[in-house]
Design a protein around this motif. Structure first.
Motif, PDB file in Angstrom:
ATOM      1  N   MET A   1      45.846  48.113 -28.022  1.00 33.37           N
ATOM      2  CA  MET A   1      44.934  48.477 -26.938  1.00 33.37           C
ATOM      3  C   MET A   1      44.154  47.248 -26.463  1.00 33.37           C
ATOM      4  N   GLY A   2      44.181  47.006 -25.188  1.00 30.49           N
ATOM      5  CA  GLY A   2      43.491  45.865 -24.598  1.00 30.49           C
ATOM      6  C   GLY A   2      44.353  44.640 -24.403  1.00 30.49           C
ATOM      7  N   THR A   3      45.537  44.617 -25.030  1.00 29.89           N
ATOM      8  CA  THR A   3      46.358  43.403 -24.939  1.00 29.89           C
ATOM      9  C   THR A   3      46.943  43.202 -23.544  1.00 29.89           C
ATOM     10  N   GLY A   4      47.059  44.275 -22.764  1.00 34.28           N
ATOM     11  CA  GLY A   4      47.537  44.104 -21.396  1.00 34.28           C
ATOM     12  C   GLY A   4      46.650  43.172 -20.598  1.00 34.28           C
ATOM     13  N   ARG A   5      45.338  43.240 -20.843  1.00 31.22           N
ATOM     14  CA  ARG A   5      44.394  42.355 -20.138  1.00 31.22           C
ATOM     15  C   ARG A   5      44.489  40.925 -20.647  1.00 31.22           C
ATOM     16  N   TYR A   6      44.822  40.759 -21.925  1.00 32.87           N
ATOM     17  CA  TYR A   6      44.927  39.400 -22.461  1.00 32.87           C
ATOM     18  C   TYR A   6      46.158  38.681 -21.904  1.00 32.87           C
ATOM     19  N   VAL A   7      47.245  39.411 -21.700  1.00 36.08           N
ATOM     20  CA  VAL A   7      48.413  38.798 -21.070  1.00 36.08           C
ATOM     21  C   VAL A   7      48.070  38.376 -19.641  1.00 36.08           C
ATOM     22  N   LEU A   8      47.232  39.156 -18.970  1.00 38.25           N
ATOM     23  CA  LEU A   8      46.818  38.822 -17.604  1.00 38.25           C
ATOM     24  C   LEU A   8      46.176  37.450 -17.527  1.00 38.25           C
ATOM     25  N   VAL A   9      45.321  37.103 -18.484  1.00 40.02           N
ATOM     26  CA  VAL A   9      44.609  35.822 -18.407  1.00 40.02           C
ATOM     27  C   VAL A   9      45.433  34.663 -18.965  1.00 40.02           C
ATOM     28  N   ALA A  10      46.589  34.948 -19.571  1.00 45.37           N
ATOM     29  CA  ALA A  10      47.484  33.890 -20.040  1.00 45.37           C
ATOM     30  C   ALA A  10      48.333  33.437 -18.855  1.00 45.37           C
TER      31      ALA A  10
ATOM     32  N   ALA B   1      50.163  25.783 -25.855  1.00 40.21           N
ATOM     33  CA  ALA B   1      49.149  26.020 -26.893  1.00 40.21           C
ATOM     34  C   ALA B   1      48.110  27.018 -26.414  1.00 40.21           C
ATOM     35  N   PHE B   2      47.638  26.842 -25.190  1.00 41.61           N
ATOM     36  CA  PHE B   2      46.681  27.792 -24.624  1.00 41.61           C
ATOM     37  C   PHE B   2      47.245  29.210 -24.615  1.00 41.61           C
ATOM     38  N   THR B   3      48.467  29.354 -24.121  1.00 39.06           N
ATOM     39  CA  THR B   3      49.087  30.675 -24.029  1.00 39.06           C
ATOM     40  C   THR B   3      49.290  31.289 -25.401  1.00 39.06           C
ATOM     41  N   ALA B   4      49.763  30.488 -26.347  1.00 42.27           N
ATOM     42  CA  ALA B   4      50.026  31.011 -27.686  1.00 42.27           C
ATOM     43  C   ALA B   4      48.758  31.545 -28.345  1.00 42.27           C
ATOM     44  N   VAL B   5      47.654  30.814 -28.209  1.00 45.04           N
ATOM     45  CA  VAL B   5      46.405  31.261 -28.836  1.00 45.04           C
ATOM     46  C   VAL B   5      45.867  32.500 -28.130  1.00 45.04           C
ATOM     47  N   VAL B   6      45.950  32.527 -26.781  1.00 42.11           N
ATOM     48  CA  VAL B   6      45.496  33.707 -26.033  1.00 42.11           C
ATOM     49  C   VAL B   6      46.241  34.954 -26.492  1.00 42.11           C
ATOM     50  N   LEU B   7      47.534  34.823 -26.754  1.00 41.76           N
ATOM     51  CA  LEU B   7      48.333  35.974 -27.167  1.00 41.76           C
ATOM     52  C   LEU B   7      48.160  36.286 -28.646  1.00 41.76           C
ATOM     53  N   LEU B   8      48.075  35.249 -29.469  1.00 38.41           N
ATOM     54  CA  LEU B   8      48.049  35.454 -30.915  1.00 38.41           C
ATOM     55  C   LEU B   8      46.803  36.214 -31.362  1.00 38.41           C
ATOM     56  N   ILE B   9      45.637  35.861 -30.822  1.00 31.09           N
ATOM     57  CA  ILE B   9      44.386  36.490 -31.271  1.00 31.09           C
ATOM     58  C   ILE B   9      44.398  37.999 -31.062  1.00 31.09           C
ATOM     59  N   PRO B  10      44.721  38.514 -29.864  1.00 32.44           N
ATOM     60  CA  PRO B  10      44.723  39.976 -29.730  1.00 32.44           C
ATOM     61  C   PRO B  10      45.890  40.658 -30.426  1.00 32.44           C
ATOM     62  N   ILE B  11      47.054  40.007 -30.475  1.00 29.05           N
ATOM     63  CA  ILE B  11      48.196  40.634 -31.142  1.00 29.05           C
ATOM     64  C   ILE B  11      47.889  40.860 -32.614  1.00 29.05           C
ATOM     65  N   ILE B  12      47.276  39.877 -33.251  1.00 27.17           N
ATOM     66  CA  ILE B  12      46.922  40.019 -34.668  1.00 27.17           C
ATOM     67  C   ILE B  12      45.667  40.872 -34.831  1.00 27.17           C
ATOM     68  N   GLY B  13      44.734  40.764 -33.899  1.00 25.82           N
ATOM     69  CA  GLY B  13      43.407  41.357 -34.094  1.00 25.82           C
ATOM     70  C   GLY B  13      43.238  42.781 -33.627  1.00 25.82           C
ATOM     71  N   THR B  14      44.253  43.378 -32.968  1.00 22.56           N
ATOM     72  CA  THR B  14      44.126  44.763 -32.533  1.00 22.56           C
ATOM     73  C   THR B  14      44.981  45.671 -33.413  1.00 22.56           C
TER      74      THR B  14
END
Length: 445
Positions: free
Chosen positions: A391-400, A374-387
């Motif tokens: 751009m910037g999603t590489g950093r979001y995968v880092l924190v997942a 659940a944590f991983t899915a939300v971390v990925l879903l927000i930037p994938i939908i919101g960008t």
């Protein structure tokens, strides 16, 4: 009881702790080597084009890390927040990191150095905690590979020096889950509040903690029921949380070699049933939402707009508004077709990182459970939908972080042994290239 009367610690526990310290020390040494190596890369990248910036008074290996969002954070530390409707404003940046930089900078006397030092320290602790977390949940080869994936992930340079909030967020996320696994619910919630006050995706930590808490209760209920069945008693009628509490802690299954055995994961019906076992102490994880709540209250009192950070994302220059144009990546498609193609390449690399992470979600759930998924899915879903263009999603995968651990397990279990080293070499090359470009002032994520 006197000190002499204190029962000696079990030899196997002492040996386990010494092994964990040695393992953490090796990981810390590897992290330090990468900090030095990539600082040299940054120094080389900035040597030919030293920027005329009055804020940059240090050596090139230090100033090269000062790019893009770093100026926003330093401005917040020195001048506070500002909000101009319809324009780029500092309220887009959550407060946990600038507050920490300000506190450390007041001690050191230099806020830029404080910001970059805080990144390195948080990155170091986060990587060591991640290594110990993975060591408890994966076979040895998979755990080592997971650490290698994190250290060499192409966008991991955000842990090695830039004045960005990613390292602090990763540390707060990993630490919150580590505390939860020890049944320290309130402590996990408090650390989770740092995460929700640190990044817009911090809400993923709160969601993950709640789901993982229910999962723990479901696992405890099942363990208590199985123990009662084996003993031929009526213990199964007692709430699992009480059984575990009376037993003095969590019920753990340990496989040979000290690695936790992979349990049968509870289904969603088990999670729903676990709500009946919730006690007051478990509610402590809900404190994790206070970071976001506090930030919204501040924006409401200071600027009359509790969601100002959402509104400014659509300002000219950022153009991350909500709507079909963003959801369906129209801007990204246009860049692929019309160029510039160097930008398209950098965006596509981040899109591929997101794709790999999404494909690994099922493995995350199987290895670590529903809370981490659940944590991983939300971390990925927000930037994938919101960008608008990844751009910037590489950093979001880092924190997942669970998905990076799953990637390590995937590489470690390939029948073709060459896949893992080739993948790590490619990642290492990309890490150096992207670090070099970042030092040159190129927006790589």
């Amino acid at each position: 009881m006197t000190r002499q009367d204190t029962p000696p610690e079990a030899p196997d526990r002492r040996a386990g702790r010494r092994a964990a310290w040695r393992y953490g020390g090796v990981v810390a040494a590897a992290f330090t080597v990468l900090v030095v190596a990539l600082s040299v890369v940054v120094a080389l990248s900035t040597r030919a084009q030293r920027r005329q910036d009055p804020e940059l008074l240090g050596p090139s290996w230090l100033d090269g890390w000062y790019q893009y969002d770093a100026a926003w954070y330093l401005g917040i530390v020195r001048g506070g927040y500002s909000y101009s409707p319809g324009q780029q404003s500092s309220v887009a940046f959550f407060p946990a990191y600038p507050l920490s930089v300000g506190a450390l900078g007041d001690v050191l006397g230099d806020h830029q150095v404080a910001g970059q030092l805080l990144t390195v320290l948080c990155g170091l602790v986060a990587v060591v905690l991640f290594a110990l977390w993975a060591r408890r949940r994966l076979p040895r080869r998979s755990a080592v590979m997971a650490v290698a994936v994190l250290l060499l992930y192409p966008y991991a340079f955000f842990l090695y020096g830039p004045m960005y909030a990613d390292a602090l967020f990763l540390l707060s996320a990993v630490l919150a889950f580590v505390l939860l696994e020890r049944r320290w619910y309130l402590a996990a919630g408090l650390v989770g509040a740092v995460a929700t006050a640190g990044r817009p995706v911090g809400v993923a930590v709160a969601v993950g903690l709640v789901v993982r808490t229910l999962e723990i209760l479901a696992e405890d209920r099942r363990a208590a029921r199985e123990a009662a069945s084996e003993a031929g008693s009526e213990v199964a009628s007692v709430p699992a949380s009480e059984v575990v509490s009376e037993a003095g802690g969590a019920v753990e299954a340990v496989a040979p070699g000290g690695v936790d055995a992979a349990p049968v994961r509870p289904g969603w019906r088990d999670l729903v049933a676990a709500v009946r076992d919730v006690r007051l102490r478990h509610v402590g994880v809900l404190v994790s939402g206070l970071g976001l709540v506090g930030w919204c209250v501040y924006l409401w009192l200071a600027f009359g707009h509790p969601l100002a950070f959402v509104e400014v994302e659509s300002a000219p220059g950022w153009n991350q508004g909500v709507g079909p144009r963003t959801w369906f990546k129209i801007v990204y498609a246009g860049t692929l077709i019309k160029g510039p193609y160097d930008v398209a390449l950098l965006l596509t690399l981040q899109a591929l990182a997101c794709l790999c992470a999404v494909l690994l979600l099922r493995r995350v759930q199987r290895l670590f459970g529903w809370g981490y998924a659940a944590f991983t899915a939300v971390v990925l879903l927000i930037p994938i939908i919101g960008t608008k263009d990844f751009m910037g999603t590489g950093r979001y995968v880092l924190v997942a972080f669970p998905v990076l651990a799953a990637a390590g397990d995937f590489l470690a279990t390939r029948s073709r042994r060459w896949v893992a080293p080739v993948t790590l070499v490619v990642c290492g090359i990309l890490l150096v290239v992207l670090t070099f470009l970042f030092g040159r002032g190129v927006a790589v994520s």
